[in-house]
Enzyme design. Sequence first.
Site, PDB file in Angstrom:
ATOM      1  N   LYS A  56     -11.920  -2.158   6.789  1.00  0.00           N
ATOM      2  CA  LYS A  56     -11.041  -2.997   7.602  1.00  0.00           C
ATOM      3  C   LYS A  56     -11.487  -2.968   9.062  1.00  0.00           C
ATOM      4  O   LYS A  56     -11.623  -3.996   9.684  1.00  0.00           O
ATOM      5  CB  LYS A  56      -9.591  -2.512   7.505  1.00  0.00           C
ATOM      6  N   TRP A 110       0.836  -1.213   0.000  1.00  0.00           N
ATOM      7  CA  TRP A 110       0.000   0.000   0.000  1.00  0.00           C
ATOM      8  C   TRP A 110       0.862   1.252   0.000  1.00  0.00           C
ATOM      9  O   TRP A 110       0.573   2.211  -0.711  1.00  0.00           O
ATOM     10  CB  TRP A 110      -0.959   0.000   1.190  1.00  0.00           C
ATOM     11  N   ASP A 149      -1.777   6.628   6.285  1.00  0.00           N
ATOM     12  CA  ASP A 149      -2.786   5.650   5.884  1.00  0.00           C
ATOM     13  C   ASP A 149      -3.046   4.746   7.089  1.00  0.00           C
ATOM     14  O   ASP A 149      -2.215   3.916   7.442  1.00  0.00           O
ATOM     15  CB  ASP A 149      -2.248   4.845   4.692  1.00  0.00           C
TER      16      ASP A 149
HETATM   17  C1  PLP Z   1      -7.002  -2.150   2.133  1.00  0.00           C
HETATM   18  C2  PLP Z   1      -6.002  -1.086   2.243  1.00  0.00           C
HETATM   19  C3  PLP Z   1      -5.910  -0.065   1.292  1.00  0.00           C
HETATM   20  C4  PLP Z   1      -6.779  -0.003   0.068  1.00  0.00           C
HETATM   21  O1  PLP Z   1      -8.039   0.409   0.422  1.00  0.00           O
HETATM   22  P1  PLP Z   1      -9.201   0.650  -0.646  1.00  0.00           P
HETATM   23  O2  PLP Z   1     -10.263   1.238   0.202  1.00  0.00           O
HETATM   24  O3  PLP Z   1      -9.539  -0.708  -1.210  1.00  0.00           O
HETATM   25  O4  PLP Z   1      -8.700   1.554  -1.690  1.00  0.00           O
HETATM   26  C5  PLP Z   1      -4.975   0.932   1.498  1.00  0.00           C
HETATM   27  N1  PLP Z   1      -4.158   0.916   2.566  1.00  0.00           N
HETATM   28  C6  PLP Z   1      -4.211  -0.052   3.499  1.00  0.00           C
HETATM   29  C7  PLP Z   1      -3.286   0.001   4.670  1.00  0.00           C
HETATM   30  C8  PLP Z   1      -5.132  -1.080   3.367  1.00  0.00           C
HETATM   31  O5  PLP Z   1      -5.198  -2.049   4.285  1.00  0.00           O
END
Ligand code: PLP
Length: 358
Positions: free
Chosen positions: A192, A101, A168
């Site tokens: 998540k 990511w 993030d």
């Molecule tokens: C799942 C995830 C993403 C991607 O998320 P989307 O909502 O599918 O774009 C980005 N960063 C992390 C840390 C993730 O776990």
Amino acid sequence: MKKHNFSAGPAILPAPVLKEAAKGVANYQGIELSLLELSHRGPEFMAIIEEATALVQELMDLPAGYKVLWLTGGASTQFFMAPMNLLNEGETAAYVDTGTWANKAIKEAKGFGNVQVLASSKEQNYNFIPKGYKIPKEAKYLHLTSNNTIFGTQLHRFPKSPVPIVCDMSSDFLSRPIDVSPFGLIYAGAQKNLGPAGVTVVIVREDLLGKVNRYLPAMLDYRTFIKEDSMYNTPPVFPIYVSMLTLRWLKKLGGTKVMQRRNKTKAALLYQEIDTNPLFKGTAAKEDRSLMNACFVMAEGYEALEKEFLKETEANGLIGLKGHRSVGGFRASIYNAMPKQSVQALADLMRDFAVRKG
Ligand SMILES: *Cc1c(COP(=O)(O)O)cnc(C)c1O
């Protein structure tokens, strides 16, 4: 008995939240209409989004100057929206490469300015978190990924940064208390640790905005959503509703401090089994192990048993344990909503498997 859901995302939600959400979909608060067929500008939904925003402010203990936004496009949209709003061409942003990511975020940022990658753990298949790198003062921001969902590593301490941190937090949002003041921007896809797929929470320090000179389409300008309270266009009403219910659940349980304690207990239980069971071994450096996603593989000599163990987990109602293809083996995602009993069920099965096959 419901299955034990170890999926990485979309992931487990608290049982009472799903129950309440189902009621809201069928007949919202007894008004004989579904929440899904109400105007987003009506009193019912307005109350929901206001409560969701207030709960994020309260649970994160947000200092003044930060705004909570409800956006679409997933965390993946934030990979480019953040640099688009914060970084001019010719300016530099610092990134730490801790996984798939982070790597995607780096790739996107390069389209908007200079990207300096301060450190990377790629050479070791991202099994640890780099530390001790120097953060350049002239950078506009430092981008971090607090929890690396795929590789099972987590930042247990954020570096002291001379520039605002953009983070993030998709896979550990509200899993522990965080001092928000070093952060300029926090983003998290809901699926998540918060709600259903379809909404992304963004927390942004307002004074950092309005400094880039490029054209920003309204839908990609954070200021649009600040000005319109996330209601510039039709927001994703269902994911926001369910996220609000999860936030209520979280508050009722005692907030992020209690979550952290629960998450530590669950993770300790699982890692203890991984470390003492001769058939399995963890893949991430111990000090950087994630409390949200535990990655493990079969120990040397037992590789041939991988498929068999995975089959047994499924036969026992333990779902979503197959590891990401870039790590292999197994990944147990044990987010906020995961009860300790489910983690115990996995540890028990691992032990029992070792007794039978070891
Ligand atoms: C799942 C995830 C993403 C991607 O998320 P989307 O909502 O599918 O774009 C980005 N960063 C992390 C840390 C993730 O776990």
